[in-house]
Write an enzyme that holds these catalytic residues in place. Structure first.
Site, PDB file in Angstrom:
ATOM      1  NE  ARG A 116      78.080  36.563 -80.834  1.00 19.49           N
ATOM      2  CZ  ARG A 116      77.478  36.817 -79.681  1.00 19.49           C
ATOM      3  NH1 ARG A 116      77.660  36.028 -78.656  1.00 19.49           N
ATOM      4  NH2 ARG A 116      76.703  37.870 -79.553  1.00 19.49           N
TER       5      ARG A 116
ATOM      6  N   GLY B  42      74.777  53.385 -86.768  1.00 22.21           N
ATOM      7  CA  GLY B  42      73.366  53.257 -86.433  1.00 22.21           C
ATOM      8  C   GLY B  42      72.729  52.030 -87.042  1.00 22.21           C
TER       9      GLY B  42
ATOM     10  N   GLY C 108      76.372  43.416 -74.801  1.00 22.17           N
ATOM     11  CA  GLY C 108      74.912  43.463 -74.695  1.00 22.17           C
ATOM     12  C   GLY C 108      74.281  44.633 -75.433  1.00 22.17           C
TER      13      GLY C 108
ATOM     14  CG  ASP D 191      71.960  40.833 -76.843  1.00 20.03           C
ATOM     15  OD1 ASP D 191      71.838  40.409 -78.012  1.00 20.03           O
ATOM     16  OD2 ASP D 191      72.850  40.426 -76.068  1.00 20.03           O
TER      17      ASP D 191
END
Lengths: 317, 317, 317, 317, 317, 317
Positions: A168, A232, A256, A259
């Site tokens: 990040r 992918g 998300g 995750d």
């Protein structure tokens, strides 16, 4: 009896209704989100015994976080902090050509004050898989140290260590991240990394297959998964490359997604499935997540299996 | 002076906001829905004198149903039941690749306890068209019998009998449905059936044109409409096949599309229009329904006519 | 290691916004509620290890129930039922002179199909306190039998048995209830009962102090608590009467007040406090509940203690 | 076969959430309201056959009005106007010491353009009771004339004429209102008037009993009801005074209280009850209305009867 | 020190939630909107000193309008009217094939009663650019006269005069509009006009490039911008044609797109940029507007610049 | 030309719906609030020229703050900070016996990093009244210094200095606050202080009249206003005590009551009114504020005047 233990910070997420600007916001929808608790939720929803370890303020807001995670069937093991705040983040939904806008307000949160003494050593050693992401060491000097201790502890026990690069740029610069990541890789068994970060942060500016090989060989990582966004993902294991295409979605909330991919992948890892099936479950869990509001993948094993089977059938036709 | 009388069960429909899972629902949007009252609404909105006959619990929830239907300009003729419940259904909106999820909770509803004595014979005999769907006989043994009596009564009077196959696998198995449907067909003048059900339930696994012929000839049905989903519909009447393409939509809520088609078709039947125009009004009413939240087609004659004319112009260019 | 185990049915509670009639409802607020899970929540929020045992449909709606209870820190032990429904209840908020209106729709729920085989005998025997209410045996013949087995099992182990009379006239008539209650009392150590029910259902039409004595002596119950609505409560233990006044509240939602009282009382029972303190905690938990929307007492130990201390100070001034 | 026919204007009512100022409004709750359609709703909900006659714009907004009234079981008889607007009013809820604020935006509405030709003479003559209020003649010169024709027509037939004074200072001044009212009184059989208006507008500055006598004698009105706000109401009939106290309420929305009173009173008039019971039903309907959001009294006969019986019992104790 | 002064009517905009029909509306979202204040907002958000001149009712609703414009950083200069109403408009969102539906209710608004004496002559003369649209003279005879005075005054001073054709068929017919427009053009320096209106209203049925030339030459207008919907726009200045393509968007709310274009264009005009950059900023501001709910373009200079740069890069690749 | 300049921090205020606990929050209502901007709003709404000086993050959240204040007619003079955060506070509405709960999250906000260089000296010197509160120096060492400079600067110019004690125990301890307050008092002309703080923080534990005298004499303050909660307030000026009772309210939202009092008082101070009228306007503005959601007193001069007149009439009767 923990199958998966994840460690990291979870924040309150505040988002205005679609079409409303943050600077004119009148009401926020409230959920909680954090990379590692998102992974925990996905794996727990898929039927595994999952524990999330963290530090939270001893306040209604800290309790807000664990109420949501417990409802997702995640066991929480929390050090309560009575001096520091809960990190928050503001999310403004986007719409082309206006991008999603995330405003972090996570500085000096309770989690950034976690200490090694807060780590539940016994629980970590007893876990099958221990997971964290590259956000955790980037939060503060303290979290960087604690992350190292966590991975070392897990690595020294029988736990498999899973790490999602998750760089990040708003937290730290590339050089600092690279140094830290490289020092952590030696403990890692399962590495998830976006192609772009491998290139930009780790400096491996090659085709994803080559990136995987370089990471696996250079740091002795058993399984490397390179994520490719709408292309992918691919995985390298035992010297072999496995490819997984992304599943097309009508996206409701993209936060998300990564995750959920990791959570779905780890769920099948825990189930003892092969690499192809792990990738397929990762992709299907990620696709379902995109149709659901909030950070968390509130899905069922049946729903994920149905997507996996549909995708498989399509290929076999 | 009833032009169209429809008979069937109507339920409370409870749906979470888009993107929210049923298992995490915090608030439900509430509307009412039922195949036959949906048909009634579409035809009433198009200006016809429509009556819906049913049995409802004598409770605020039963009154909730008729309040909404009356506001749609449908006249209601209700037998009030003070012992049984109102059927409900839970609707979770979908988003690719996550499908719409419907959870029925309709067992033992007041409607399933309807009896022949509840049928308003005089009103039925005075109607121009009497309509019900294949859901009604599938709800209970009692409703199967009452459905037969209804169609017989209508058939013996001057009313045209309209029947929409509407096979629901959650209610009964194919064999039971087939037997019942076949015994009802003799009373039917207007039959609506999806291609797939004709194939899977009635066992006529042929091209839709053939299906129509087989149904028309086999059961002496005057008009057979085979619906083809995104391919539109085709009708057989007087030995001739008429085709109608579907109208492309930006879909907001697909529930009730088929009922809107039937309602639009019957409205033009009542208006004395030819088969082509009936099909066109069916398709346009269905398309508009998809842009509106809830089961019911809250549309105006002008709006439907505008779509029909647009479609016609497109073709004629 | 369960301190409190509660057993009973929990339903989805659907309520329109304040001032909106059920017959005109457009949106429902959704929470879950059930007498015994409400008690579980209150005790869990007060820091105890609480388990709720029940039977739920294997559906998103069944999962909706356990998601909320888990977030309340209640451990759930569920038998999943794939054939029956989830009970629901509709709650219309009142405003003088219009009373609260509750419409139950709980017939034939999964819980009413619970069987003795579903009871987790070992868990029950290991609990410190086992609690259920008079609603449970009133739901079906089966639940009446299972309730008896539950109380017997608990009574035969070292668990204290707690029972809240909770007579509901919409479920059964007084005679049936009385017979069942009387047969259960022999297993009960802690009995909670509203003055009116003791009088109307059990037929003991005397002053509450006398009612307590009659119940304690007649059925060999160790502790009897008679609740008196706005007059508070009184308890009989070791032959002595203890009184507790009610705490004045600005009521937001009165549903669940009695369950919060029981939960607060049992929490202090588990903490080993004396009868006076148990009553005080019951009253304070109940008072806080009335200020919170939903069935559940989302409170903290500190908040309850503060009310108890305030009330005590007021008296001592 | 109309028992009660009411005539007047109905508007869209737009109100911000409680606590939000009109000048900062972000969302409006939308209902419809008008004195005479409010009366119609109350009487229809109490089981009578009620018809509301009016003129509305031929637009979605005009249809919005009749959708709501039909759901209240009121039959609507509308002249559609394709040139003029729908009247609206903005309602800001108050809270002591801040009063309710109503901003009318009703000038030049379709209703103010009604003409005598729009009156359904046959329907009027066939009604048992014809009702309007003092608002109607105050809207425009045209509505004043049409009101006179309506009352004359009704009076010349067998219909009883009911009139609620309802002076609105924002519409016209007292002198104009007085002249108009006095010219209408000759047709009136049932007159409802607030004490203050009788004093301020009609100039009868006396005790309410005297006001009633003066009105009954001066204008030959069969029944005069003087409403006294929180003091209830009194009626004069056959030379006798009957008193009705107001019922205490926890008020949610006071708009429409007076109309609910009239509707409840007229319902019992239609039921053939005596003056005492008519007053009691008026007061109970009004009390229930105050607990419900919106202008309309969505109540049931049972609910009103329960309040009437409670009040009676209280007195008889 | 006003850079841009805009003059026109602003209304309350009331819209039902998506998927809800206006005739069944239960709640309105409330914003304010008007062509000229929309332009003012876009330019103010882009950092310019902007003033909006108008007439509003002296009521909470009039204040509602200026509260929103001030929050957009627009300075308001208002004549308060204590007799007339605020114009409103109802907006029903569309969804193919159902079009957006706008119902105006703006007749006899305070703005239509503006007089020449209400114009702040000094402020007008000191502005860099004075802008209004073709809606303003179409509202009433009075507004037509005042518009002429405004443009004359601005033209006689050093202010550049900007005019957006904005023909609205619901306000007046083409002939009246044409006459008025043509008489105003002599004062205009910057003219914005949709291709279709130039053809249908002004009768110049040619290719857009030709339209621009005809307008520039015929009326001595310095800069002519022809807007082409999804085809973008083109501008004629100093005898040269400049083209701008439209930017693809995922549209949330299309109302106000044209005004945002003008606002973005004028902002760069004030910044002294060339014609290409003005067009680019117009297109980018318009594209962003389409992603935001409401009439107003709540955007930042950085966001617009980012879109402009992206678009430029795309082209240069 | 600034009549009133206020200086202080303003935060985002996040509050769950009534009856919902912070730990279970699903949506926040968002407004902005800060003691000094609340005072600014009240005075601006009452017609004065008011400026608020502060430091805010250069982000959508910082802009959110000024959007709301500008809509309240407050001029904002902001130093933009691109490194620090916006302070927030969480507000859970209370209901007896559950108190309002405020959770501050304001540490390290942009405002706490304000510097003397950020003060607009010329603007301060030109103001009629300069106001801040005891919160400002309590936020950080830096804000304490800047506050002193502000008051000194104002005091050295012709501006009257107004100071509201506003002691917040969550920010600093009493001793630190007392030392700081005492060093500031020498610059203060108008001092507002709650009786309890004068006693607990300043250590003057006497009757409020005596407190006022001690403060006025001890620190040479021209006007001292002691606020007494539900007992109203008293002021000491020119050696004379003036009393003002509080106005009873049906409270919707009590936050900001004290600031509204100060704003109302200062508005009349600016209008040149005597001390009695200033107190009366303070009390009336405060009472109205309590009926309105949010921190800000969105009121009109007429509304406040009506309350003042009502209260006066009551007394004079």
């Amino acid at each position: 009896m923990t199958e998966l233990l994840t460690f990291g910070e979870t924040m309150l997420r505040l988002s205005p209704p679609r079409g409303q600007r943050l600077e004119a916001v009148r009401e926020f929808e409230v959920v909680v989100g954090g990379a590692e608790s998102n992974v925990a939720t996905a794996a727990a929803q898929l039927g595994h015994d999952v524990r999330w370890v963290s530090r939270l303020p001893d306040s209604p807001l800290g309790r807000r976080v664990i109420r949501e995670l417990r409802s997702n069937d995640v066991t929480t093991e929390i050090v309560w902090d009575d001096r520091h705040r809960l990190g928050t983040y503001y999310l403004e939904h986007g719409s082309d050509p206006r991008p999603v806008n995330v405003v972090y307000d996570r500085a000096d949160s309770a989690f950034t004050h976690i200490s090694e003494a807060d780590l539940p050593i016994g629980t970590i050693e007893a876990a099958d898989v221990v997971h964290t992401s590259g956000i955790t060491p980037g939060l503060s000097d303290v979290t960087a140290e604690v992350t190292e201790t966590l991975l070392e502890t897990a690595s020294d026990s029988s736990a498999a260590v899973s790490f999602d690069l998750n760089y990040r740029s708003k937290l730290w610069d590339r050089e600092a991240a690279r140094d830290t990541f490289e020092s952590l890789f030696e403990h890692v068994d399962l590495l998830f990394a976006p192609e772009r970060d491998v290139s930009d942060v780790l400096g491996i500016d090659e085709a994803p297959e080559k990136q995987a090989v370089r990471l696996a060989d250079g740091y002795d990582v058993e399984t490397v998964v390179i994520t490719l966004g709408s292309e992918g993902a691919l995985a390298l294991q035992d010297g072999e490359i496995h490819r997984q295409s992304a599943i097309e979605t009508e996206t409701f909330d993209a936060i998300g997604t990564g995750d959920a991919f990791v959570g779905g992948f780890l769920a099948e890892h825990l189930a003892g499935s092969g690499i192809g099936r792990r990738l397929a479950y990762g992709a299907a869990t990620a696709a379902l997540k995109r149709t659901i509001g909030g950070d968390a993948a509130l899905i069922t094993p049946d729903e994920v299996a149905a997507i996996v089977n549909d995708a498989t059938e399509e290929i076999s036709r």
